[in-house]
Design a protein around this motif. Structure first.
Motif, PDB file in Angstrom:
ATOM      1  N   GLN A 102      10.880  -3.054  -9.601  1.00  0.00           N
ATOM      2  CA  GLN A 102      10.164  -1.955  -8.954  1.00  0.00           C
ATOM      3  C   GLN A 102       9.051  -2.467  -8.047  1.00  0.00           C
ATOM      4  O   GLN A 102       8.803  -1.909  -6.974  1.00  0.00           O
ATOM      5  CB  GLN A 102       9.590  -1.013 -10.021  1.00  0.00           C
ATOM      6  CG  GLN A 102      10.643  -0.221 -10.782  1.00  0.00           C
ATOM      7  CD  GLN A 102      11.410   0.736  -9.877  1.00  0.00           C
ATOM      8  OE1 GLN A 102      10.853   1.294  -8.924  1.00  0.00           O
ATOM      9  NE2 GLN A 102      12.688   0.931 -10.177  1.00  0.00           N
ATOM     10  N   PHE A 103       8.389  -3.539  -8.474  1.00  0.00           N
ATOM     11  CA  PHE A 103       7.328  -4.098  -7.639  1.00  0.00           C
ATOM     12  C   PHE A 103       7.898  -4.673  -6.345  1.00  0.00           C
ATOM     13  O   PHE A 103       7.292  -4.530  -5.278  1.00  0.00           O
ATOM     14  CB  PHE A 103       6.580  -5.182  -8.414  1.00  0.00           C
ATOM     15  CG  PHE A 103       5.579  -5.932  -7.581  1.00  0.00           C
ATOM     16  CD1 PHE A 103       4.373  -5.353  -7.229  1.00  0.00           C
ATOM     17  CD2 PHE A 103       5.852  -7.218  -7.133  1.00  0.00           C
ATOM     18  CE1 PHE A 103       3.451  -6.038  -6.447  1.00  0.00           C
ATOM     19  CE2 PHE A 103       4.942  -7.911  -6.360  1.00  0.00           C
ATOM     20  CZ  PHE A 103       3.741  -7.315  -6.009  1.00  0.00           C
ATOM     21  N   GLU A 104       9.055  -5.325  -6.423  1.00  0.00           N
ATOM     22  CA  GLU A 104       9.668  -5.877  -5.217  1.00  0.00           C
ATOM     23  C   GLU A 104      10.008  -4.780  -4.217  1.00  0.00           C
ATOM     24  O   GLU A 104       9.962  -4.994  -3.004  1.00  0.00           O
ATOM     25  CB  GLU A 104      10.931  -6.664  -5.589  1.00  0.00           C
ATOM     26  CG  GLU A 104      10.666  -7.952  -6.352  1.00  0.00           C
ATOM     27  CD  GLU A 104       9.925  -8.976  -5.519  1.00  0.00           C
ATOM     28  OE1 GLU A 104      10.100  -8.972  -4.278  1.00  0.00           O
ATOM     29  OE2 GLU A 104       9.164  -9.767  -6.090  1.00  0.00           O
ATOM     30  N   ILE A 105      10.338  -3.604  -4.723  1.00  0.00           N
ATOM     31  CA  ILE A 105      10.675  -2.498  -3.827  1.00  0.00           C
ATOM     32  C   ILE A 105       9.424  -1.881  -3.210  1.00  0.00           C
ATOM     33  O   ILE A 105       9.411  -1.513  -2.026  1.00  0.00           O
ATOM     34  CB  ILE A 105      11.487  -1.430  -4.598  1.00  0.00           C
ATOM     35  CG1 ILE A 105      12.815  -2.032  -5.082  1.00  0.00           C
ATOM     36  CG2 ILE A 105      11.740  -0.207  -3.728  1.00  0.00           C
ATOM     37  CD1 ILE A 105      13.597  -1.111  -5.997  1.00  0.00           C
ATOM     38  N   GLN A 106       8.339  -1.795  -3.983  1.00  0.00           N
ATOM     39  CA  GLN A 106       7.155  -1.055  -3.550  1.00  0.00           C
ATOM     40  C   GLN A 106       6.038  -1.938  -2.997  1.00  0.00           C
ATOM     41  O   GLN A 106       5.012  -1.404  -2.561  1.00  0.00           O
ATOM     42  CB  GLN A 106       6.600  -0.251  -4.733  1.00  0.00           C
ATOM     43  CG  GLN A 106       7.584   0.727  -5.337  1.00  0.00           C
ATOM     44  CD  GLN A 106       7.047   1.393  -6.589  1.00  0.00           C
ATOM     45  OE1 GLN A 106       5.920   1.106  -7.019  1.00  0.00           O
ATOM     46  NE2 GLN A 106       7.841   2.272  -7.182  1.00  0.00           N
ATOM     47  N   LYS A 107       6.192  -3.267  -3.027  1.00  0.00           N
ATOM     48  CA  LYS A 107       5.061  -4.138  -2.689  1.00  0.00           C
ATOM     49  C   LYS A 107       4.614  -3.994  -1.235  1.00  0.00           C
ATOM     50  O   LYS A 107       3.414  -4.107  -0.932  1.00  0.00           O
ATOM     51  CB  LYS A 107       5.395  -5.593  -3.008  1.00  0.00           C
ATOM     52  CG  LYS A 107       6.518  -6.195  -2.178  1.00  0.00           C
ATOM     53  CD  LYS A 107       6.772  -7.635  -2.596  1.00  0.00           C
ATOM     54  CE  LYS A 107       7.857  -8.278  -1.745  1.00  0.00           C
ATOM     55  NZ  LYS A 107       8.118  -9.687  -2.159  1.00  0.00           N
ATOM     56  N   HIS A 108       5.530  -3.749  -0.313  1.00  0.00           N
ATOM     57  CA  HIS A 108       5.143  -3.621   1.095  1.00  0.00           C
ATOM     58  C   HIS A 108       4.280  -2.377   1.318  1.00  0.00           C
ATOM     59  O   HIS A 108       3.250  -2.435   2.008  1.00  0.00           O
ATOM     60  CB  HIS A 108       6.398  -3.566   1.967  1.00  0.00           C
ATOM     61  CG  HIS A 108       7.241  -4.802   1.878  1.00  0.00           C
ATOM     62  ND1 HIS A 108       6.949  -5.955   2.574  1.00  0.00           N
ATOM     63  CD2 HIS A 108       8.355  -5.070   1.155  1.00  0.00           C
ATOM     64  CE1 HIS A 108       7.856  -6.884   2.299  1.00  0.00           C
ATOM     65  NE2 HIS A 108       8.723  -6.367   1.442  1.00  0.00           N
ATOM     66  N   ALA A 109       4.698  -1.263   0.727  1.00  0.00           N
ATOM     67  CA  ALA A 109       3.912  -0.036   0.871  1.00  0.00           C
ATOM     68  C   ALA A 109       2.572  -0.150   0.148  1.00  0.00           C
ATOM     69  O   ALA A 109       1.534   0.329   0.653  1.00  0.00           O
ATOM     70  CB  ALA A 109       4.708   1.155   0.329  1.00  0.00           C
ATOM     71  N   LEU A 110       2.553  -0.789  -1.023  1.00  0.00           N
ATOM     72  CA  LEU A 110       1.295  -0.970  -1.758  1.00  0.00           C
ATOM     73  C   LEU A 110       0.307  -1.816  -0.967  1.00  0.00           C
ATOM     74  O   LEU A 110      -0.898  -1.517  -0.930  1.00  0.00           O
ATOM     75  CB  LEU A 110       1.579  -1.625  -3.112  1.00  0.00           C
ATOM     76  CG  LEU A 110       2.286  -0.771  -4.167  1.00  0.00           C
ATOM     77  CD1 LEU A 110       2.647  -1.624  -5.379  1.00  0.00           C
ATOM     78  CD2 LEU A 110       1.397   0.394  -4.596  1.00  0.00           C
TER      79      LEU A 110
END
Length: 383
Positions: free
Chosen positions: A123-131
């Protein structure tokens, strides 16, 4: 006129003592021969041939080769494994039995991550750019009042760049100042300046949200120090620490703390350990081959501990399939390969669960086969 004087007496102090006379030896004494000490590190040399240049044998090539073969120093036979690992390699020395044994820490299987940790990482790999983009905007709005974004808008603002080559640090802040001078209509020279800035983040080091926001906060303080404060020579000076305190006061509730260095434990994908001293070698790729590489400290063998190397032999499931495949295929004549493997999979699961009578046929498999045969019979080919 001649005169004579009485003989003079010698002084008693100068008189020679009476020494016993010994006859001279018949043969002169021989001095002991001096032996040369030869260093053990020096290699033996081939003695010269007894022939002189005036002799034909001196110029005979066959005789010279035979002489060299006979008197050349012999090399001791040495194991190729010892040549590779040196004297302190495995199987050498008085403690060879102890060195060949694996340490207790290596006999245990490495700790495996649970499913929750694996899912959280995905999940972090998917959301890291937006975060990263969202938190960077929050930092700029609350800490500098949007000054960093305003002064870098000519270059598109501060960019977030994820890098696979950063292995020793979690992130870097890059900044440069550009400008140009233009001449106006009235002859005056107008200078224009703009800032180009981006933050480089390490994909192999930053693996959760807490690390991400802490690294971005640290690098943002560098950019604020460069762009807003105009300080270039002291990256971790008093002004940087002042920016860090301001960030900590605003985002301390989210676990943000700006320090002068990053001290994160890097999760390496591959780990090898020495079979003798236990020293670990960590890599992000499978760049170590135990067949060609050895421990740099003690020259012993390396064993892969993460992930544990698979055994070369077949697995238990493969042996089960090999033992029952032909029988199940005959019992379900005409069944496809996928159907047979489905039966074998069910049988294997039941045998693992402890059932004594595994099912060796698929319910309704014969009916399915009959329907397939009927469908094939009604197919017509058009010319």
């Amino acid at each position: 006129m001649l005169s004579s004087s009485p003989p003079r007496k010698n002084s008693p102090h100068k008189s020679k003592p009476n020494r016993p006379t010994t006859p001279p030896p018949s043969t002169p004494p021989t001095s002991p021969s001096k032996t040369k000490l030869i260093s053990p590190s020096k290699k033996g040399r081939i003695p010269p041939t007894p022939h002189r240049p005036s002799n034909e044998a001196f110029w005979n090539q066959a005789f010279t080769n035979d002489w060299n073969d006979e008197y050349s120093p012999r090399k001791k036979p040495e194991s190729p494994k010892k040549q590779k690992f040196g004297k302190s390699g495995p199987g050498s020395g008085p403690d060879s039995e102890e060195t060949s044994m694996e340490p207790k820490a290596m006999q245990k299987s490495p700790t495996k991550r649970d499913r929750k940790a694996i899912e959280a990482r995905k999940q972090f790999e998917i959301q890291k750019h937006a975060l990263a983009d969202t938190f960077l905007k929050e930092l700029d709005d609350k800490i500098t009042g949007g000054k960093v974004a305003e002064m870098t808008k000519e270059k598109g603002g501060v960019r977030i760049v994820w890098s696979k080559k950063l292995n020793s640090t979690a992130g870097r802040a890059h900044w440069r100042k550009e400008g140009k001078k233009t001449k106006g209509v009235d002859g005056t020279i107008v200078a224009q300046y703009w800032h180009d800035a981006w933050i480089e983040l390490a994909e192999k080091v930053i693996d959760d949200e807490e690390r991400l926001i802490n690294v971005i906060a640290h690098e943002f303080c560098h950019l604020a120090n460069y762009i807003v404060s105009g300080i270039k020579d002291k990256p971790h000076g008093q002004q940087f620490k002042a920016w860090g305190k301001k960030v900590g006061a605003a985002f301390g509730g989210r676990g943000v703390e700006v320090t002068t260095t990053h001290s994160y434990k890097i999760d390496y994908k591959y780990i090898w350990a020495c079979s003798k001293c236990g020293h670990e070698y960590k890599r992000h790729s499978k760049s170590i081959d135990p067949k060609r590489h050895c421990c740099a400290k003690c020259k012993s063998l390396l064993i892969q501990t993460k992930p544990v190397a698979r055994s070369a032999g077949p697995s238990e499931y493969q042996l089960f399939v090999k033992a029952h495949f032909q029988r199940v295929k005959k019992e379900n004549g005409g069944a496809s390969h996928g159907a047979v493997m489905e039966i074998l999979g069910r049988m294997y699961r039941e045998s693992k669960a402890g059932k004594t009578e595994p099912v060796s046929s698929v319910d309704g498999a014969e009916d399915i086969i009959d329907e397939v045969v009927k469908a094939v019979e009604v197919i017509t080919l058009k010319d």
